[in-house]
Motif scaffolding. Structure first.
Motif, PDB file in Angstrom:
ATOM      1  N   SER A 181       0.945  -9.014   2.908  1.00 11.22           N
ATOM      2  CA  SER A 181      -0.426  -8.703   2.506  1.00 11.22           C
ATOM      3  C   SER A 181      -1.025  -7.652   3.419  1.00 11.22           C
ATOM      4  CB  SER A 181      -1.264  -9.981   2.524  1.00 11.22           C
ATOM      5  OG  SER A 181      -2.607  -9.696   2.236  1.00 11.22           O
ATOM      6  N   ARG A 182      -0.808  -7.804   4.724  1.00 12.69           N
ATOM      7  CA  ARG A 182      -1.352  -6.836   5.675  1.00 12.69           C
ATOM      8  C   ARG A 182      -0.686  -5.470   5.511  1.00 12.69           C
ATOM      9  NH1 ARG A 182      -0.800  -9.206  11.471  1.00 12.69           N
ATOM     10  NH2 ARG A 182      -1.356  -7.027  11.886  1.00 12.69           N
ATOM     11  N   GLY A 239      -2.152  -1.458   4.389  1.00 11.69           N
ATOM     12  CA  GLY A 239      -2.072  -0.298   5.267  1.00 11.69           C
ATOM     13  C   GLY A 239      -1.780  -0.578   6.718  1.00 11.69           C
ATOM     14  N   ASP A 240      -1.375  -1.801   7.055  1.00 14.40           N
ATOM     15  CA  ASP A 240      -1.079  -2.169   8.441  1.00 14.40           C
ATOM     16  C   ASP A 240       0.362  -1.762   8.769  1.00 14.40           C
ATOM     17  OD1 ASP A 240      -0.400  -3.462  10.827  1.00 14.40           O
ATOM     18  OD2 ASP A 240      -1.791  -5.114  10.448  1.00 14.40           O
ATOM     19  N   ALA A 246       2.522  -4.413  10.639  1.00 18.40           N
ATOM     20  CA  ALA A 246       3.027  -5.457   9.743  1.00 18.40           C
ATOM     21  C   ALA A 246       4.225  -4.942   8.946  1.00 18.40           C
ATOM     22  CB  ALA A 246       1.919  -5.920   8.800  1.00 18.40           C
ATOM     23  N   PHE A 247       4.160  -3.688   8.494  1.00 17.79           N
ATOM     24  CA  PHE A 247       5.286  -3.098   7.763  1.00 17.79           C
ATOM     25  C   PHE A 247       6.524  -3.035   8.647  1.00 17.79           C
ATOM     26  CE2 PHE A 247       7.806   0.658   6.642  1.00 17.79           C
ATOM     27  CZ  PHE A 247       8.154   0.355   5.338  1.00 17.79           C
ATOM     28  N   ARG A 248       6.360  -2.609   9.902  1.00 13.99           N
ATOM     29  CA  ARG A 248       7.506  -2.548  10.813  1.00 13.99           C
ATOM     30  C   ARG A 248       8.073  -3.936  11.071  1.00 13.99           C
ATOM     31  NH1 ARG A 248       4.827   2.056  12.614  1.00 13.99           N
ATOM     32  NH2 ARG A 248       3.283   0.910  13.810  1.00 13.99           N
ATOM     33  N   ALA A 249       7.233  -4.929  11.195  1.00 12.47           N
ATOM     34  CA  ALA A 249       7.717  -6.292  11.413  1.00 12.47           C
ATOM     35  C   ALA A 249       8.542  -6.780  10.224  1.00 12.47           C
ATOM     36  CB  ALA A 249       6.536  -7.229  11.658  1.00 12.47           C
ATOM     37  N   LEU A 250       8.169  -6.372   9.030  1.00 15.16           N
ATOM     38  CA  LEU A 250       8.906  -6.764   7.833  1.00 15.16           C
ATOM     39  C   LEU A 250      10.240  -6.035   7.711  1.00 15.16           C
ATOM     40  CD1 LEU A 250       6.056  -6.785   5.153  1.00 15.16           C
ATOM     41  CD2 LEU A 250       7.418  -8.778   5.842  1.00 15.16           C
ATOM     42  N   ARG A 303       5.363   3.955   1.288  1.00 19.48           N
ATOM     43  CA  ARG A 303       4.497   4.511   0.249  1.00 19.48           C
ATOM     44  C   ARG A 303       4.547   3.708  -1.050  1.00 19.48           C
ATOM     45  NH1 ARG A 303       6.017  10.957   1.035  1.00 19.48           N
ATOM     46  NH2 ARG A 303       4.617  11.362   2.802  1.00 19.48           N
ATOM     47  N   GLY A 304       5.683   3.014  -1.283  1.00 17.33           N
ATOM     48  CA  GLY A 304       5.841   2.312  -2.545  1.00 17.33           C
ATOM     49  C   GLY A 304       5.737   0.806  -2.443  1.00 17.33           C
TER      50      GLY A 304
END
Length: 336
Positions: A8-9, A13-14, A17-21, A56-57
């Motif tokens: 969700s984060r 735009g976080d 959080a994206f890097r953690a995923l 981006r996607g």
């Protein structure tokens, strides 16, 4: 932090959080890109493109497949774009002054081939494989295997890696490639036949010793001693009858102990002195090669060995430009 909360984060735009995923999958995706492209630099570029496209996607990720599978879909299609663009590194002419190589027994078709540092394989080839996997992970990163992959047409290459190396189900691969299960099965059949023709026949060859074992260490020590002392007889004694020498991006290839001995004889007889610094590439023993010159001890390339029993069955020589990827310096301390 719960995965749903991270997603969700990230979607809002976080970047952290994206890097953690995605970070847990980064190394294995890089290896996947390397298998597809055969070039460490191209794989790094494809991985960066993959992560940018995923960022981006992310809104389009619907959760029907796992995040890992979704990332593999993006990475595979980015690599297919590279393969279809045909913008690969061209072949290079022989350029060692004063040394004339013998007539080659063959010409290589993969001038863009580069080695992959073992230091980056930690956590990348120990990932759980799907039930369809047919190859050991160490085998599927070897230079012989990666070279054979590069001969396949792009779609066959992708299908074989996804099915036989990573073990994805046929329906998962069909979804990744936007095609049918029947098309995947057909491509896989042709890819397997192509690999069978290209991979060296090893039924009569002894298996290599385990990596970093006393048996491997003994062969490596003999090779280093022979090379650093320019002892052609000692080096030839370590080679199998069908030893194979290649040197991308120079397309010259040599197969057989006698012709490989003829290749190295003028190099060893020229008075050149070398030092070898051990490392590992593609789960195989490797060395940074450094030449003594009037101005110091400078890098001249990187060797990767393939072993069979207590002999060397293949040698691949790469340019000195790959040394930094292995944490090796361009020059060694000391003087001639």
């Amino acid at each position: 932090m719960a995965r749903t909360d991270l997603m969700s984060r990230a979607r809002s735009g976080d970047g952290e959080a994206f890097r953690a995923l995605t970070e847990p999958h980064r190394r294995e995706l890089q290896v996947h890109c390397y298998r597809m492209l055969g070039s460490f630099q191209d794989a790094e570029d494809a991985l960066q493109d993959t992560m940018l496209a995923a960022w981006r996607g992310l809104e389009r990720f619907d959760g029907r497949a796992s995040l890992r599978t979704w990332l593999y879909r993006i990475a595979t299609n980015r690599c297919l774009d590279v393969l279809r663009s045909a913008r690969r590194r061209p072949a290079k002419q022989w350029d060692i002054p004063g040394i004339e190589p013998p007539e080659p027994t063959g010409l290589g078709e993969i001038p863009w081939l580069e080695p992959y540092p073992d230091a980056l394989l930690d956590g990348a080839i120990s990932v759980p494989l799907g039930p369809e996997a047919r190859y050991e992970q160490t085998e599927s990163i070897s230079l012989a295997f990666v070279t054979a992959l590069q001969i396949l047409p792009p779609r066959q290459l992708a299908v074989l890696i996804l099915r036989d190396v990573l073990g994805f189900h046929a329906h998962e691969v069909a979804d990744m490639l936007d095609t049918s299960v029947e098309s995947v099965k057909s491509a896989l059949k042709r890819a397997r036949a192509g690999m069978q023709r290209r991979l060296p026949v090893t039924t009569d060859r002894e298996p290599p010793p385990a990596g970093n074992s006393p048996g491997e260490d003994a062969i490596v020590a003999k090779f280093v001693s022979a090379y650093e002392s320019a002892d052609i007889d000692a080096m030839v004694a370590l080679l199998t009858d069908d030893v194979f020498l290649s040197m991308p991006p120079v397309p010259l290839e040599y197969r057989g102990r006698d012709i490989v001995a003829r290749f190295f004889a003028p190099i060893f007889g020229s008075g050149r002195r070398y030092e070898l610094v051990p490392t590992r590439a593609n789960c195989q023993p490797a060395f940074g090669v450094y030449r003594h010159t009037p101005t110091g001890i400078h890098g001249s390339g990187l060797f990767v060995l393939a072993l069979a029993g207590d002999r060397v069955c293949a040698m691949t020589a790469f340019e000195k430009t790959v040394l930094p990827k292995f944490g090796l310096p361009q020059s060694l301390p000391g003087a001639q």
